[in-house]
Design a protein around this motif. Structure first.
Motif, mmCIF file in Angstrom:
data_model
loop_
_atom_site.group_PDB
_atom_site.id
_atom_site.type_symbol
_atom_site.label_atom_id
_atom_site.label_comp_id
_atom_site.label_asym_id
_atom_site.label_seq_id
_atom_site.Cartn_x
_atom_site.Cartn_y
_atom_site.Cartn_z
ATOM 1 N N THR A 1 0.820 -1.218 0.000
ATOM 2 C CA THR A 1 0.000 0.000 0.000
ATOM 3 C C THR A 1 0.853 1.267 0.000
ATOM 4 N N GLU A 2 2.113 1.168 0.446
ATOM 5 C CA GLU A 2 3.011 2.327 0.471
ATOM 6 C C GLU A 2 3.628 2.618 -0.893
ATOM 7 N N SER A 3 3.485 1.698 -1.834
ATOM 8 C CA SER A 3 4.066 1.864 -3.171
ATOM 9 C C SER A 3 3.354 2.978 -3.941
ATOM 10 N N ASN A 4 4.105 3.699 -4.737
ATOM 11 C CA ASN A 4 3.529 4.761 -5.575
ATOM 12 C C ASN A 4 2.476 4.229 -6.551
ATOM 13 N N VAL A 5 2.599 2.987 -6.987
ATOM 14 C CA VAL A 5 1.648 2.460 -7.968
ATOM 15 C C VAL A 5 0.354 1.960 -7.333
ATOM 16 N N TYR A 6 0.338 1.815 -6.013
ATOM 17 C CA TYR A 6 -0.869 1.322 -5.353
ATOM 18 C C TYR A 6 -2.080 2.219 -5.631
ATOM 19 N N GLN A 7 -1.856 3.515 -5.781
ATOM 20 C CA GLN A 7 -2.962 4.451 -6.030
ATOM 21 C C GLN A 7 -3.707 4.170 -7.338
ATOM 22 N N TYR A 8 -3.086 3.391 -8.240
ATOM 23 C CA TYR A 8 -3.711 3.102 -9.540
ATOM 24 C C TYR A 8 -4.426 1.755 -9.568
ATOM 25 N N VAL A 9 -4.364 1.004 -8.470
ATOM 26 C CA VAL A 9 -4.916 -0.345 -8.447
ATOM 27 C C VAL A 9 -6.444 -0.355 -8.545
ATOM 28 N N HIS A 10 -7.126 0.605 -7.919
ATOM 29 C CA HIS A 10 -8.583 0.555 -7.776
ATOM 30 C C HIS A 10 -9.338 0.420 -9.100
ATOM 31 N N ASP A 11 -8.840 1.001 -10.162
ATOM 32 C CA ASP A 11 -9.544 0.895 -11.444
ATOM 33 C C ASP A 11 -8.702 0.197 -12.515
ATOM 34 N N ALA A 12 -7.719 -0.576 -12.088
ATOM 35 C CA ALA A 12 -6.822 -1.259 -13.023
ATOM 36 C C ALA A 12 -7.501 -2.447 -13.687
ATOM 37 N N SER A 13 -7.070 -2.729 -14.890
ATOM 38 C CA SER A 13 -7.526 -3.911 -15.611
ATOM 39 C C SER A 13 -6.729 -5.138 -15.176
ATOM 40 N N PHE A 14 -5.502 -4.897 -14.711
ATOM 41 C CA PHE A 14 -4.599 -5.958 -14.279
ATOM 42 C C PHE A 14 -3.676 -5.364 -13.232
ATOM 43 N N ALA A 15 -3.458 -6.087 -12.157
ATOM 44 C CA ALA A 15 -2.518 -5.631 -11.133
ATOM 45 C C ALA A 15 -1.972 -6.842 -10.404
ATOM 46 N N ASP A 16 -0.662 -6.852 -10.202
ATOM 47 C CA ASP A 16 -0.072 -7.890 -9.370
ATOM 48 C C ASP A 16 1.215 -7.390 -8.754
ATOM 49 N N GLY A 17 1.601 -8.058 -7.702
ATOM 50 C CA GLY A 17 2.839 -7.742 -7.019
ATOM 51 C C GLY A 17 3.446 -9.019 -6.475
ATOM 52 N N PHE A 18 4.723 -9.187 -6.693
ATOM 53 C CA PHE A 18 5.457 -10.348 -6.193
ATOM 54 C C PHE A 18 6.640 -9.832 -5.401
ATOM 55 N N SER A 19 7.036 -10.569 -4.373
ATOM 56 C CA SER A 19 8.145 -10.094 -3.555
ATOM 57 C C SER A 19 9.080 -11.238 -3.180
ATOM 58 N N SER A 20 10.279 -10.834 -2.762
ATOM 59 C CA SER A 20 11.296 -11.780 -2.340
ATOM 60 C C SER A 20 12.173 -11.112 -1.296
ATOM 61 N N LEU A 21 12.658 -11.900 -0.333
ATOM 62 C CA LEU A 21 13.599 -11.388 0.654
ATOM 63 C C LEU A 21 15.016 -11.521 0.099
ATOM 64 N N THR A 22 15.847 -10.527 0.384
ATOM 65 C CA THR A 22 17.225 -10.537 -0.095
ATOM 66 C C THR A 22 18.119 -9.805 0.893
ATOM 67 N N GLY A 23 19.409 -9.989 0.739
ATOM 68 C CA GLY A 23 20.356 -9.208 1.525
ATOM 69 C C GLY A 23 20.294 -7.762 1.079
ATOM 70 N N TYR A 24 20.618 -6.857 1.980
ATOM 71 C CA TYR A 24 20.452 -5.442 1.662
ATOM 72 C C TYR A 24 21.580 -4.627 2.268
ATOM 73 N N LYS A 25 22.178 -3.777 1.425
ATOM 74 C CA LYS A 25 23.274 -2.900 1.850
ATOM 75 C C LYS A 25 22.959 -1.450 1.490
ATOM 76 N N ASN A 26 21.712 -1.062 1.702
ATOM 77 C CA ASN A 26 21.235 0.299 1.462
ATOM 78 C C ASN A 26 21.315 0.720 -0.011
ATOM 79 N N GLN A 27 21.232 -0.235 -0.915
ATOM 80 C CA GLN A 27 21.194 0.107 -2.333
ATOM 81 C C GLN A 27 19.875 0.812 -2.641
ATOM 82 N N SER A 28 19.927 1.679 -3.633
ATOM 83 C CA SER A 28 18.688 2.327 -4.074
ATOM 84 C C SER A 28 17.855 1.327 -4.868
#
Length: 166
Positions: free
Chosen positions: A6-33
């Motif tokens: 819900t914090e994603s910038n694209v979440y605001q477009y979901v309500h009237d979308a024809s298609f929407a999906d999101g997939f996630s994965s855990l990874t190591g992180y070193k403050n990369q952008s």
């Protein structure tokens, strides 16, 4: 629901979308952008995905749609800091650059797609989400998404598997 944070910038477009999906994965992180993570990730796009993109480009050319090229059609020597909003990054145009999220879009006569890579950091690990929101413009867009939607649900998780595991 659709897996898009819900914090994603694209979440605001979901309500009237024809298609929407999101997939996630855990990874190591070193403050990369988010853009750094995205660029590293798409450079590891599986070969079979690029083959599918080539087939897609050949088929849709007959329908008057644009040839997108391949996901990893980027300059590998260009630094993430050199990219600006409006630049082309592979098959998409850069819309939003934030440290924890990068948003891309592509618009053609049949649809508008928005793609986001969103990072939820937690110390040395992060949940990386690839999110897609599509608005179709016409019947051609509906037909296109009928075929592309199911394949998309295979491609995105396959791309996320390229992230280093924790």
């Amino acid at each position: 629901m659709n897996g898009i944070p819900t914090e994603s910038n694209v979440y605001q477009y979901v309500h009237d979308a024809s298609f929407a999906d999101g997939f996630s994965s855990l990874t190591g992180y070193k403050n990369q952008s988010a853009l750094e993570v995205y660029l590293a990730l798409i450079q590891k796009t599986p070969t079979w995905v690029n083959r599918l993109m080539s087939i897609r480009n050949n088929v849709v050319a007959k329908l008057g749609l644009k040839n997108l090229g391949h996901l990893a059609d980027i300059n590998p020597n260009k630094l993430s800091s050199d990219y600006k909003v409006g630049d082309r990054v592979g098959i998409f145009t850069l819309s939003v650059i934030e440290h924890n999220e990068v948003v891309f879009h592509d618009t053609d006569k049949h649809l508008k797609a928005r793609i986001s890579l969103f990072i939820e950091a937690n110390g040395n690990t992060a949940k990386v989400s690839l999110n897609t929101v599509v608005h179709v413009h016409n019947t051609l867009g509906k037909v296109y998404m009928f075929f592309v939607g199911p394949v998309h649900k295979i491609i995105v998780p396959s791309i996320l598997k390229q992230l280093p595991k924790i």
